[in-house]
Write a protein that holds these residues in place. Structure first.
Motif, PDB file in Angstrom:
ATOM      1  N   GLN A 140      38.693  50.367 -17.215  1.00 36.70           N
ATOM      2  CA  GLN A 140      39.578  50.633 -16.081  1.00 36.70           C
ATOM      3  C   GLN A 140      39.645  49.421 -15.154  1.00 36.70           C
ATOM      4  O   GLN A 140      38.631  49.000 -14.606  1.00 36.70           O
ATOM      5  N   PRO A 141      40.826  48.821 -14.959  1.00 37.10           N
ATOM      6  CA  PRO A 141      40.928  47.698 -14.015  1.00 37.10           C
ATOM      7  C   PRO A 141      40.648  48.174 -12.595  1.00 37.10           C
ATOM      8  O   PRO A 141      41.056  49.268 -12.204  1.00 37.10           O
ATOM      9  N   ARG A 142      39.961  47.361 -11.830  1.00 35.79           N
ATOM     10  CA  ARG A 142      39.673  47.690 -10.442  1.00 35.79           C
ATOM     11  C   ARG A 142      40.040  46.510  -9.566  1.00 35.79           C
ATOM     12  O   ARG A 142      39.751  45.367  -9.904  1.00 35.79           O
ATOM     13  N   GLY A 143      40.669  46.788  -8.447  1.00 31.14           N
ATOM     14  CA  GLY A 143      41.015  45.756  -7.486  1.00 31.14           C
ATOM     15  C   GLY A 143      40.065  45.806  -6.308  1.00 31.14           C
ATOM     16  O   GLY A 143      38.869  45.574  -6.444  1.00 31.14           O
ATOM     17  N   PHE A 144      40.585  46.098  -5.120  1.00 30.82           N
ATOM     18  CA  PHE A 144      39.722  46.249  -3.956  1.00 30.82           C
ATOM     19  C   PHE A 144      38.960  47.561  -4.048  1.00 30.82           C
ATOM     20  O   PHE A 144      39.529  48.608  -4.363  1.00 30.82           O
TER      21      PHE A 144
ATOM     22  N   PRO B  11      47.509  46.688   0.379  1.00 33.37           N
ATOM     23  CA  PRO B  11      48.865  46.280  -0.016  1.00 33.37           C
ATOM     24  C   PRO B  11      49.114  46.478  -1.505  1.00 33.37           C
ATOM     25  O   PRO B  11      48.223  46.262  -2.335  1.00 33.37           O
ATOM     26  N   ASP B  12      50.333  46.882  -1.831  1.00 31.33           N
ATOM     27  CA  ASP B  12      50.678  47.163  -3.225  1.00 31.33           C
ATOM     28  C   ASP B  12      50.417  45.969  -4.139  1.00 31.33           C
ATOM     29  O   ASP B  12      50.053  46.137  -5.306  1.00 31.33           O
ATOM     30  N   ALA B  13      50.591  44.759  -3.623  1.00 35.01           N
ATOM     31  CA  ALA B  13      50.413  43.564  -4.457  1.00 35.01           C
ATOM     32  C   ALA B  13      48.982  43.426  -4.958  1.00 35.01           C
ATOM     33  O   ALA B  13      48.742  42.740  -5.961  1.00 35.01           O
ATOM     34  N   PHE B  14      48.039  44.067  -4.286  1.00 32.53           N
ATOM     35  CA  PHE B  14      46.630  43.942  -4.654  1.00 32.53           C
ATOM     36  C   PHE B  14      46.069  45.252  -5.199  1.00 32.53           C
ATOM     37  O   PHE B  14      44.856  45.445  -5.250  1.00 32.53           O
ATOM     38  N   ALA B  15      46.949  46.143  -5.616  1.00 38.76           N
ATOM     39  CA  ALA B  15      46.503  47.492  -5.952  1.00 38.76           C
ATOM     40  C   ALA B  15      45.764  47.593  -7.283  1.00 38.76           C
ATOM     41  O   ALA B  15      44.824  48.358  -7.417  1.00 38.76           O
ATOM     42  N   ALA B  16      46.175  46.819  -8.281  1.00 37.88           N
ATOM     43  CA  ALA B  16      45.712  47.104  -9.636  1.00 37.88           C
ATOM     44  C   ALA B  16      44.484  46.318 -10.057  1.00 37.88           C
ATOM     45  O   ALA B  16      43.605  46.829 -10.740  1.00 37.88           O
ATOM     46  N   GLY B  17      44.412  45.046  -9.714  1.00 38.75           N
ATOM     47  CA  GLY B  17      43.317  44.221 -10.188  1.00 38.75           C
ATOM     48  C   GLY B  17      43.459  43.780 -11.622  1.00 38.75           C
ATOM     49  O   GLY B  17      42.514  43.264 -12.215  1.00 38.75           O
TER      50      GLY B  17
ATOM     51  N   VAL C  14      42.787  30.474  -2.380  1.00 35.16           N
ATOM     52  CA  VAL C  14      41.759  31.213  -3.108  1.00 35.16           C
ATOM     53  C   VAL C  14      42.373  31.841  -4.347  1.00 35.16           C
ATOM     54  O   VAL C  14      43.597  31.976  -4.458  1.00 35.16           O
ATOM     55  N   VAL C  15      41.510  32.197  -5.257  1.00 31.76           N
ATOM     56  CA  VAL C  15      41.913  32.906  -6.474  1.00 31.76           C
ATOM     57  C   VAL C  15      41.334  34.312  -6.418  1.00 31.76           C
ATOM     58  O   VAL C  15      40.183  34.513  -6.023  1.00 31.76           O
ATOM     59  N   MET C  16      42.148  35.281  -6.815  1.00 34.66           N
ATOM     60  CA  MET C  16      41.689  36.658  -7.012  1.00 34.66           C
ATOM     61  C   MET C  16      41.721  36.919  -8.503  1.00 34.66           C
ATOM     62  O   MET C  16      42.784  37.161  -9.067  1.00 34.66           O
ATOM     63  N   PRO C  17      40.576  36.807  -9.202  1.00 34.63           N
ATOM     64  CA  PRO C  17      40.598  36.961 -10.650  1.00 34.63           C
ATOM     65  C   PRO C  17      40.993  38.373 -11.054  1.00 34.63           C
ATOM     66  O   PRO C  17      40.912  39.309 -10.266  1.00 34.63           O
ATOM     67  N   ALA C  18      41.430  38.499 -12.290  1.00 36.18           N
ATOM     68  CA  ALA C  18      41.795  39.799 -12.832  1.00 36.18           C
ATOM     69  C   ALA C  18      40.570  40.481 -13.399  1.00 36.18           C
ATOM     70  O   ALA C  18      39.572  39.823 -13.773  1.00 36.18           O
ATOM     71  N   SER C  19      40.615  41.783 -13.478  1.00 38.77           N
ATOM     72  CA  SER C  19      39.542  42.530 -14.146  1.00 38.77           C
ATOM     73  C   SER C  19      39.387  42.028 -15.573  1.00 38.77           C
ATOM     74  O   SER C  19      40.372  41.846 -16.298  1.00 38.77           O
ATOM     75  N   GLY C  20      38.139  41.737 -15.946  1.00 44.21           N
ATOM     76  CA  GLY C  20      37.889  41.223 -17.280  1.00 44.21           C
ATOM     77  C   GLY C  20      38.038  39.725 -17.399  1.00 44.21           C
ATOM     78  O   GLY C  20      37.729  39.159 -18.442  1.00 44.21           O
ATOM     79  N   GLY C  21      38.487  39.052 -16.327  1.00 47.71           N
ATOM     80  CA  GLY C  21      38.637  37.600 -16.360  1.00 47.71           C
ATOM     81  C   GLY C  21      37.347  36.913 -15.983  1.00 47.71           C
ATOM     82  O   GLY C  21      36.385  37.526 -15.543  1.00 47.71           O
ATOM     83  N   ASP C  22      37.350  35.574 -16.127  1.00 51.36           N
ATOM     84  CA  ASP C  22      36.146  34.808 -15.802  1.00 51.36           C
ATOM     85  C   ASP C  22      36.234  34.128 -14.450  1.00 51.36           C
ATOM     86  O   ASP C  22      35.336  33.389 -14.053  1.00 51.36           O
TER      87      ASP C  22
END
Length: 218
Positions: A59-63, A137-143, A208-216
């Protein structure tokens, strides 16, 4: 609030409070900080030491909720002496949708919850209420996607999504070049309020970078 799930091992928390910890009397604080962590940064930086309850799922997680911290105008109380029971398993299970690591839940109670003057059940309800009052914010919802941005842009997005929030009430935190937290200041009755010391300690990086779930994180 729609994005809540966090997990850290009891001794591995994604950052400390906004200022130096002090001994204090339970309940004798000035305001709260609601800390929302960018989950993929925790997972990327901890690697094999990351809590699998947070990072070992599909499951991807953001904030996600890190904690609700009582604060002084300068510094914050920590690990206050209290009487009464520690959180029960049922109480811990009741917040795992917000903070799905039992170790994190126990840690946050010991370090921060004990200084609120609340019993565990009331403290966890306070966390839930605080989280529900913040719209991510919707732009940061999914991760699920890597985002290149700036602390200023993230702050602006939160302010735009929450009409009563002002720049003096929020601080974006970074860990190197990675965004790791957003800290939002609230009164004891959970209204947004200014917090000069927290704001001064915000990330000053231009990008800054906000990495994706599962990213390095790169």
């Amino acid at each position: 609030m729609r994005l809540l799930a966090a997990a850290f091992a009891a001794a591995a928390v994604l950052g400390s409070g906004p200022a130096q910890a002090q001994s204090g009397r339970s309940g004798g604080f000035d305001f709260y900080v609601l800390s929302l962590s960018w989950s993929p940064t925790y997972c990327a930086t901890k690697g094999s030491r990351a809590d699998p309850a947070q990072c070992g799922t599909q499951q991807p997680r953001g904030f996600v909720v890190h904690g609700l911290w009582p604060q002084y105008e300068r510094g914050f109380p920590s690990d206050c002496a209290v009487t009464g029971r520690s959180p029960t398993r049922a109480q811990i299970d009741g917040v795992l949708d917000l903070m799905p690591s039992p170790g994190l839940v126990r840690h946050e109670w010991r370090r921060h919850g004990t200084c609120t003057g609340l019993d565990p059940s009331s403290y966890f309800r306070q966390i839930r209420t605080a989280a529900e009052r913040v719209r991510v914010p919707d732009a940061f919802a999914a991760g699920d996607a890597r985002i290149e941005t700036s602390p200023a842009a993230v702050e602006e997005a939160f302010v735009a999504a929450n009409p009563s929030l002002r720049p003096s009430m929020i601080a974006v935190q970074c860990q190197g070049r990675l965004l790791n937290e957003v800290r939002i200041c609230m009164t004891k009755d959970l209204r947004f309020r200014p917090c000069a010391e927290v704001d001064r300690r915000a990330c000053r990086s231009g990008a800054v970078v906000m990495p994706a779930s599962g990213g390095d994180g790169r």
